[in-house]
Design an enzyme around this catalytic site. Structure first.
Site, short mmCIF file in Angstrom:
data_model
loop_
_atom_site.label_atom_id
_atom_site.label_comp_id
_atom_site.label_asym_id
_atom_site.label_seq_id
_atom_site.Cartn_x
_atom_site.Cartn_y
_atom_site.Cartn_z
N ASN A 118 34.60 38.72 45.39
CA ASN A 118 33.81 38.14 44.25
C ASN A 118 34.27 38.62 42.94
O ASN A 118 34.97 39.64 42.59
CB ASN A 118 32.39 38.25 44.67
CG ASN A 118 31.81 39.44 44.93
OD1 ASN A 118 31.74 40.13 46.07
ND2 ASN A 118 31.78 40.31 44.08
N HIS B 232 31.55 44.09 57.42
CA HIS B 232 30.36 43.42 56.81
C HIS B 232 30.20 41.75 57.38
O HIS B 232 29.94 41.10 56.60
CB HIS B 232 30.49 43.67 55.20
CG HIS B 232 29.05 43.60 54.59
ND1 HIS B 232 28.80 43.08 53.40
CD2 HIS B 232 27.96 43.72 55.21
CE1 HIS B 232 27.72 42.93 53.04
NE2 HIS B 232 26.97 43.35 54.14
N HIS C 127 32.96 49.03 44.54
CA HIS C 127 31.46 48.96 44.60
C HIS C 127 30.81 49.98 44.34
O HIS C 127 31.27 51.00 44.47
CB HIS C 127 31.73 48.10 45.97
CG HIS C 127 30.07 47.68 46.46
ND1 HIS C 127 29.07 48.44 46.46
CD2 HIS C 127 29.78 46.36 46.60
CE1 HIS C 127 27.89 47.59 47.11
NE2 HIS C 127 28.42 46.58 47.02
N ASP D 164 36.28 45.26 46.07
CA ASP D 164 34.94 44.89 46.36
C ASP D 164 34.31 44.91 44.89
O ASP D 164 34.44 46.22 44.43
CB ASP D 164 34.48 46.00 47.06
CG ASP D 164 33.09 45.33 47.90
OD1 ASP D 164 32.35 44.51 47.21
OD2 ASP D 164 32.60 45.72 48.86
N CYS E 250 29.74 39.28 48.48
CA CYS E 250 30.69 39.82 49.42
C CYS E 250 30.88 38.87 50.73
O CYS E 250 31.68 38.46 51.02
CB CYS E 250 30.17 41.10 49.74
SG CYS E 250 31.33 42.08 51.09
#
Length: 434
Positions: free
Chosen positions: A261, A112, A196, A11, A51
């Site tokens: 990403n 998510h 993240h 992430d 994301c």
């Protein structure tokens, strides 16, 4: 014997954070070893610079723009309870199609893709899930933005103490061993939240009350903490690989590692510029490591083949021989021919759009068309990876052609809804240019 699949997603990892992509810190010995025995794709991209949209594309094998929820950049808190902002259960997905093929399917890590009661991992083909439902959560409190734990186990609220990255890794090890015991082919989505924010490491060993109050704490973190988080994720991946080896499943398991990403403020994206939320190369170019001893013609090669997230969905379905529903087509393109013949490459046009700053982009061969607000750019990415030499005035015919190609593609996908929300937490000013 059926091939097993493990799709590992980091992430917000930067393009050059890993040693095998030029990283300057020794944080990824296990991933580097997988690359040395497998392949690296150096022109690999995420479907989005943020994301959730990338995860929609991974699940469906299609451009995320077909799903309403993917227009949220990222999905905001208003997605909770919203029946439109999520991955609709009726859509064919990577896990649902493999489940129909006889695979056991699991998501260990971040979901998510919408909230209950309308959405959930088991509604979209996963037979087992352990992890948080939202985006960023704290690594010890497992909470999202000051709330209680966001964790679930198979559709029910559940939590257990421990450092989140390690909890995912240990669950994945158990899952791999369980599948060896029951001799069922499997597809494991191992979706880490690392690296993240919030920036927490294993050494902290306890809940940080300040992070519980504000997990974003954009004034916190540092490069050393960020790199440690990558190293601890890498260690866990090493545990999973060792479990595969111990159970005799390593040669028969197709492993892909990537990021959802481009990187954030502490990431190393060199030589790229920009980062998360931007369609500059630093926001969308990501590592792809593939390890598959049984099915790859060579090992240790670096492929120039262009690809993006949804192409790996198509690749897995291709390898598994999964059938698509009548009338259903993928936007993703299988990379199997390149894996079987590393010298084989083919043209792969790739398109992006972002409501944030009205961004749009097209990568076609060595060229990239980029528009940010009213400004248009034309870059030769092979010669100018840092996107500093705008060729728009020098080559106006190519600019017009690529603009037209982008507009023709954009006319085929749904427009961004006017009420789509955009997060302004991430700005280009936060991104290092090195």
């Amino acid at each position: 014997m059926s091939t097993n699949f493990i799709f590992i997603v980091a992430d917000d990892l930067g393009y050059a954070d890993l040693g095998c992509y030029g990283g300057r810190a020794p944080v990824s010995p296990n991933l580097d070893a997988l690359a040395a025995r497998g392949a690296r794709f150096v022109n690999g991209y995420s479907n989005s610079p943020v994301c959730s949209p990338t995860r929609f594309a991974l699940m469906t094998g299609r451009y995320q723009y077909w799903v309403r929820g993917a227009s949220e950049e990222p999905m905001a808190g208003r997605a909770r309870g919203n029946p439109e902002l999520g991955l609709f259960p009726h859509l064919p997905t990577l896990p649902s199609l493999l489940k129909e093929k006889g695979y056991h399917t699991a998501l260990i890590g971040k979901w998510h893709l919408g909230y209950r009661p309308h959405f959930g991992p088991e509604k979209s083909g996963y037979m087992h899930h352990f992890g948080p439902m939202s985006g960023g959560v704290s690594y010890y409190g497992h909470n999202a933005r000051g709330e209680g734990s966001d964790m679930e186990l198979d559709g029910e609220p559940y939590d257990e103490p421990g450092y989140l990255t390690d909890l995912f890794s240990k669950r994945a090890v158990k899952y791999v061993k369980d599948r060896a015991a029951d001799q069922q082919p499997f597809m494991l989505s191992l979706h880490y939240t690392a690296p993240h924010w919030p920036w927490e490491t294993r050494a902290q060993g306890k809940i940080d009350p300040e992070i519980v109050k504000d997990i974003s704490h954009l004034d916190g973190g540092n490069v050393e903490t960020y790199q440690t988080m990558i190293r601890e994720m890498d260690e866990g991946i090493g545990w999973v690989v060792e479990a595969l080896r111990e159970t005799g499943q390593l040669d028969n398991t197709f492993i892909v590692f990537t990021s959802d990403n481009g990187g954030e403020r502490f990431s190393d994206n060199w030589p790229l510029v920009g980062g998360k939320m931007d369609l500059t190369e630093g926001g969308i170019r990501v590592p792809y490591i593939v390890h598959w001893p049984q099915g790859m013609a060579e090992k240790g090669f670096a492929s120039e083949q262009h690809c993006m997230t949804m192409d790996w969905t198509a690749t897995i379905l291709d390898i598994a021989g999964a059938s698509l529903p009548a009338g259903h087509a993928l936007d993703g393109v299988s990379m199997l021919p390149t894996l079987q013949n590393p010298g084989h490459t083919f043209e792969r046009p790739m398109h992006w759009r972002m409501k944030h700053n009205d961004q749009r982009a097209l990568r076609l061969g060595e060229w990239k068309y980029l528009k940010v607000n009213e400004h248009e750019y034309l870059f030769n990415i092979e010669r100018d990876a840092r996107e500093r030499a705008n060729q728009a005035k020098r080559d106006p015919e190519r600019l017009r052609a690529m603009r037209s190609a982008y507009e023709a593609w954009a006319a085929q996908v749904p427009a961004v809804p006017e009420d789509a929300m955009v997060s302004l937490i991430y700005t280009l000013a936060d991104m290092p240019s090195r």
